[in-house]
Design an enzyme around this catalytic site. Structure first.
Site, PDB file in Angstrom:
ATOM      1  N   GLU A  94       0.831  -1.216   0.000  1.00 46.77           N
ATOM      2  CA  GLU A  94       0.000   0.000   0.000  1.00 46.77           C
ATOM      3  C   GLU A  94       0.863   1.262   0.000  1.00 46.77           C
ATOM      4  O   GLU A  94       0.472   2.278  -0.575  1.00 46.77           O
ATOM      5  CB  GLU A  94      -0.971  -0.048   1.193  1.00 46.77           C
ATOM      6  CG  GLU A  94      -2.068  -1.093   0.948  1.00 46.77           C
ATOM      7  CD  GLU A  94      -2.674  -1.712   2.194  1.00 46.77           C
ATOM      8  OE1 GLU A  94      -2.473  -1.179   3.297  1.00 46.77           O
ATOM      9  OE2 GLU A  94      -3.344  -2.756   2.057  1.00 46.77           O
ATOM     10  N   SER A 208      -4.845 -11.893   3.853  1.00 48.63           N
ATOM     11  CA  SER A 208      -6.103 -12.530   4.273  1.00 48.63           C
ATOM     12  C   SER A 208      -5.901 -13.708   5.221  1.00 48.63           C
ATOM     13  O   SER A 208      -6.662 -14.679   5.188  1.00 48.63           O
ATOM     14  CB  SER A 208      -6.923 -12.961   3.045  1.00 48.63           C
ATOM     15  OG  SER A 208      -7.277 -11.817   2.271  1.00 48.63           O
ATOM     16  N   GLY A 229      -3.385  -8.079   8.527  1.00 50.38           N
ATOM     17  CA  GLY A 229      -4.055  -6.782   8.504  1.00 50.38           C
ATOM     18  C   GLY A 229      -5.383  -6.847   9.234  1.00 50.38           C
ATOM     19  O   GLY A 229      -5.451  -6.756  10.458  1.00 50.38           O
TER      20      GLY A 229
HETATM   21  P1  PGA Z   1      -4.938  -8.480   5.293  1.00 52.40           P
HETATM   22  O1  PGA Z   1      -3.674  -7.493   5.134  1.00 52.40           O
HETATM   23  O2  PGA Z   1      -4.572  -9.472   6.358  1.00 52.40           O
HETATM   24  O3  PGA Z   1      -6.064  -7.598   5.691  1.00 52.40           O
HETATM   25  O4  PGA Z   1      -5.130  -9.146   3.969  1.00 52.40           O
HETATM   26  C1  PGA Z   1      -2.356  -7.980   5.208  1.00 52.40           C
HETATM   27  C2  PGA Z   1      -1.374  -6.839   5.061  1.00 52.40           C
HETATM   28  O5  PGA Z   1      -1.593  -5.958   4.227  1.00 52.40           O
HETATM   29  O6  PGA Z   1      -0.350  -6.798   5.779  1.00 52.40           O
END
Ligand code: PGA
Length: 248
Positions: A94, A208, A229
């Site tokens: 990100e 996820s 996340g």
């Molecule tokens: P997520 O994010 O577990 O919500 O998929 C993981 C991350 O971006 O570190």
């Protein structure tokens, strides 16, 4: 032996009211055999580190490459260390997408983290387009080479493999996909840093991860933990992942 690591990335979520999740996490998992880390937004690092004592580590989601100076809105690794952070995530997809960070930026931030005494969690991972065109290992290999500076050790660096298409989508990579990339990363690290350093460096999977799929992920070759996340925001969810990691 590599100590397993359950790392939570709260992203841009959470206010002081959510610190109760840290209290709940300590109450339920303060004695975990795995290392437990939460990276809240920068606004909560100080309050969280005061609350978490030594049982849960607190980290940042980013740092600037410089120690100080005319960089409005940025936070340096030294400042993060000053308020109790021990870890920092560098190169999250990100950050790469939202802020245009490339491998050289990630390497510079990682060196800054080390200079401040922080452990860097360096993130790499392919997009869906990369995977569909068969370029996964090429992309991951290039990011690994460019984002991890010379001088990386198991004590100052953790690698997080996070396929971009699996982040926040509910679509977890298959065990075969995770094993292929994690084995590849271990081999690349071994070729570059030697077996001793590579063997001490933890490789996390991210994308996820939830209590329901954690055990399967943690049973996979060369997976030393997870970067989580969405499921790290609630102590009950993250606790299920910590328990699965302890049991793996
Ligand atoms: P997520 O994010 O577990 O919500 O998929 C993981 C991350 O971006 O570190």
């Amino acid at each position: 032996m590599r100590r397993k690591l359950a790392a939570g990335n709260w992203k841009m979520n959470g206010t002081r009211a959510d610190l109760v999740e840290i209290d709940a996490l300590i109450a339920a998992h303060g004695g975990a055999t795995s290392e437990v880390l939460i990276c809240p937004p920068a606004t909560l690092i100080h309050a969280m580190s005061g609350r978490a004592d030594a049982r849960i580590a607190v980290g940042s989601q980013d740092c600037h490459a410089a120690t100080s100076g005319a960089h409005t809105g940025d936070v340096s690794a030294d400042m993060l260390a000053d308020i109790g952070a021990s870890h920092v995530i560098t190169g999250h997809s990100e950050r790469r997408a939202d802020h245009g960070e490339g491998d050289a930026d990630v390497a510079a931030k990682t060196r800054a983290a080390w200079a401040a005494g922080l452990l860097a969690i360096v993130c790499i991972g392919e997009t869906l387009a990369d995977r569909k065109s068969g370029d996964t290992l090429k992309v991951v290999g290039a990011q690994l080479a460019g984002s991890v500076p010379d001088g990386a050790t198991g004590a100052n660096t953790v690698i997080a493999y996070e396929p971009v298409w699996a982040i926040g989508t509910g679509e977890v990579a298959t065990v075969a996909q995770i094993a292929e990339v994690h084995d590849f990363i271990r081999a690349e690290l071994t070729a570059r840093f030697g077996a001793d350093v590579a063997g001490a460096m933890r490789i996390l999977y991210g994308g996820s991860v939830k209590p329901a799929n954690a055990a399967e992920v943690f049973a996979t070759s060369n997976v030393d933990g997870a970067l989580v996340g969405g499921a790290s925001l609630k102590a009950s969810d993250f606790g299920g992942i910590i328990a699965a990691l302890d049991a793996a």
